[in-house]
Design a protein around this motif. Structure first.
Motif, PDB file in Angstrom:
ATOM      1  N   THR A  60      -9.512  -3.743  -6.943  1.00 45.63           N
ATOM      2  CA  THR A  60      -9.105  -4.630  -5.860  1.00 45.63           C
ATOM      3  C   THR A  60      -9.869  -5.947  -6.000  1.00 45.63           C
ATOM      4  O   THR A  60     -10.847  -6.036  -6.748  1.00 45.63           O
ATOM      5  N   TRP A 103      -3.722   6.004  -3.250  1.00 43.44           N
ATOM      6  CA  TRP A 103      -5.159   5.693  -3.320  1.00 43.44           C
ATOM      7  C   TRP A 103      -6.023   6.925  -3.563  1.00 43.44           C
ATOM      8  O   TRP A 103      -7.196   6.798  -3.891  1.00 43.44           O
ATOM      9  N   ASN A 116       0.817  -1.214   0.000  1.00 44.16           N
ATOM     10  CA  ASN A 116       0.000   0.000   0.000  1.00 44.16           C
ATOM     11  C   ASN A 116       0.849   1.261   0.000  1.00 44.16           C
ATOM     12  O   ASN A 116       0.399   2.313  -0.447  1.00 44.16           O
TER      13      ASN A 116
END
Length: 157
Positions: free
Chosen positions: A150, A141, A136
């Protein structure tokens, strides 16, 4: 939850997958498998996953769509792909591309369209070549560009 008006969609589209298609809403009930006591037993438990709002293409990326971005991305060796991809026909889904090439293609399309890319290298540069073990920490994002869905988003779609 689907949007009732196009204005609702426009107001909600920042930071989600930008691709012409359906808007998918918010919750997904996934079945999570785990091993039971016997070797052949396989039990499922429901697990609620909130996928939020996102947009996803109606179809997979066609060979023609792939080629239009790929050919622009490789000019000047800016992007480096492992495979140019193949397809049964130009309107069929692209084939023989790796996950890494798909991620680079998403970044290339984002940059070509003037949107911010999602995927970065550990040094903080836009991911354009090689292979990166993503966490991440390497994904922005809040970017406005294109990305792969996802697992939960793919299941919901």
């Amino acid at each position: 939850m689907l949007f009732e008006t196009e204005d609702d969609l426009k107001r909600s589209s920042k930071g989600i997958l930008k691709q012409t298609g359906r808007v998918i809403g918010t919750a997904l009930l996934m079945l999570v498998g785990f091993s039971g006591f016997a070797a052949d037993d396989f039990a499922f438990i429901p697990a609620g996953v909130d996928v939020g709002m996102y947009r996803i293409g109606i179809t997979e990326v066609s060979k023609a769509e792939w080629d239009s971005i790929y050919e622009r991305a490789i000019v000047g060796n800016v992007y480096q792909f492992s495979n140019p991809g193949s397809g049964k026909d130009s309107d069929h889904p692209v084939q023989t591309v790796s996950w890494y090439d798909c991620v680079k293609w998403c970044n290339a399309r984002s940059e070509i369209e003037g949107l911010s890319p999602f995927y970065f290298t550990p040094s903080g540069t836009v991911y354009r070549a090689g292979f990166v073990d993503f966490t991440n920490a390497y994904v922005n994002w809040s970017a406005t560009g294109y990305r792969l869905p996802t697992e939960a988003e793919w299941e919901k779609a």
